[in-house]
Design an enzyme around this catalytic site. Structure first.
Site, PDB file in Angstrom:
ATOM      1  CG  ASN A  47      -0.438  -0.240   2.526  1.00 17.62           C
ATOM      2  OD1 ASN A  47       0.606  -0.852   2.674  1.00 17.62           O
ATOM      3  ND2 ASN A  47      -1.136   0.223   3.553  1.00 17.62           N
ATOM      4  CD  GLU A  49      -1.607   4.635   4.479  1.00 19.68           C
ATOM      5  OE1 GLU A  49      -1.139   5.482   5.267  1.00 19.68           O
ATOM      6  OE2 GLU A  49      -2.288   3.640   4.852  1.00 19.68           O
ATOM      7  CB  CYS A  58      -5.080  -1.568  -1.618  1.00 16.13           C
ATOM      8  SG  CYS A  58      -6.441  -0.861  -0.688  1.00 16.13           S
ATOM      9  CD  GLU A  60      -5.020  -6.204  -1.173  1.00 20.00           C
ATOM     10  OE1 GLU A  60      -4.556  -5.052  -1.101  1.00 20.00           O
ATOM     11  OE2 GLU A  60      -5.734  -6.692  -0.290  1.00 20.00           O
ATOM     12  CB  CYS A  89     -10.540  -3.012   0.540  1.00 24.60           C
ATOM     13  SG  CYS A  89      -9.984  -2.292  -1.010  1.00 24.60           S
ATOM     14  CB  CYS A  92      -8.314  -4.879  -3.615  1.00 25.64           C
ATOM     15  SG  CYS A  92      -7.227  -3.475  -3.268  1.00 25.64           S
TER      16      CYS A  92
HETATM   17  N1  THU Z   1      -5.153  -1.735   2.550  1.00 20.98           N
HETATM   18  C1  THU Z   1      -4.541  -2.541   1.641  1.00 20.98           C
HETATM   19  O1  THU Z   1      -3.445  -2.231   1.160  1.00 20.98           O
HETATM   20  N2  THU Z   1      -5.147  -3.690   1.291  1.00 20.98           N
HETATM   21  C2  THU Z   1      -6.308  -4.142   1.835  1.00 20.98           C
HETATM   22  O2  THU Z   1      -6.804  -5.171   1.424  1.00 20.98           O
HETATM   23  C3  THU Z   1      -6.965  -3.390   2.902  1.00 20.98           C
HETATM   24  C4  THU Z   1      -6.437  -2.029   3.140  1.00 20.98           C
HETATM   25  C5  THU Z   1      -4.489  -0.502   2.951  1.00 20.98           C
HETATM   26  C6  THU Z   1      -5.160   0.770   2.544  1.00 20.98           C
HETATM   27  C7  THU Z   1      -4.598   1.728   3.557  1.00 20.98           C
HETATM   28  O3  THU Z   1      -3.319   2.163   3.112  1.00 20.98           O
HETATM   29  C8  THU Z   1      -4.399   0.893   4.789  1.00 20.98           C
HETATM   30  O4  THU Z   1      -4.407  -0.463   4.355  1.00 20.98           O
HETATM   31  C9  THU Z   1      -5.496   1.072   5.834  1.00 20.98           C
HETATM   32  O5  THU Z   1      -6.744   0.932   5.285  1.00 20.98           O
END
Ligand code: THU
Length: 136
Positions: A47, A49, A58, A60, A89, A92
């Protein structure tokens, strides 16, 4: 690419290992993913941000976009490692379903152990995917 136990564990390990590169200063929830393609290649992702929160992506989707960018669009499995066994999520799941509805989803621990195995079909039943979409 056969999805044997050794391959599953390798995917979990790679997803756990790549997590150190996650850029998650805001959520402090680093995620790693490892995506296996039908040709046997593995693309990892984390991920990433952003201070403008909605612009983060994310792990994935990072892995999917890396794979598609390099000509790989058929996926066999994805391993995901979060701090606490979280599953992909909704966004994704949808992005994965664009390319391969029939794939295994592995949830790994931060140590790289396989803690849960499911499928994209189970996580996103009755998906709206290209096979369901008719132009004209
Ligand atoms: N996140 C992912 O990278 N993958 C997921 O399947 C769930 C959430 C990340 C998004 C954000 O950067 C952090 O986790 C918190 O939500």
């Amino acid at each position: 690419m056969a999805l044997d136990q050794a391959t599953k564990l390798s995917l979990c390990r790679q997803a756990a290992d790549v997590r150190k590169f996650a850029y998650a200063p805001y959520s402090k929830y680093p995620v790693g993913a490892a995506l296996l393609t039908s040709t046997g290649k593995i693309f990892t992702g984390v991920n990433v941000e952003n201070i403008s929160y909605p612009n983060g992506v994310c792990a994935e989707r990072t892995a999917v976009f890396k794979a598609v960018s390099e000509g790989e669009k058929v996926f066999t499995a994805v391993a995901v490692v979060t701090p606490n066994g979280g599953t992909p999520c909704g966004a994704c799941r949808q992005v994965l379903a664009e390319f391969s509805q029939d794939m295994v989803v592995l949830i790994g621990s931060p140590k790289g152990e396989l803690i849960r195995e499911t499928t994209l079909e189970a996580l996103l039943p009755e998906s709206f995917d290209p096979g369901k979409f008719q132009l004209e």
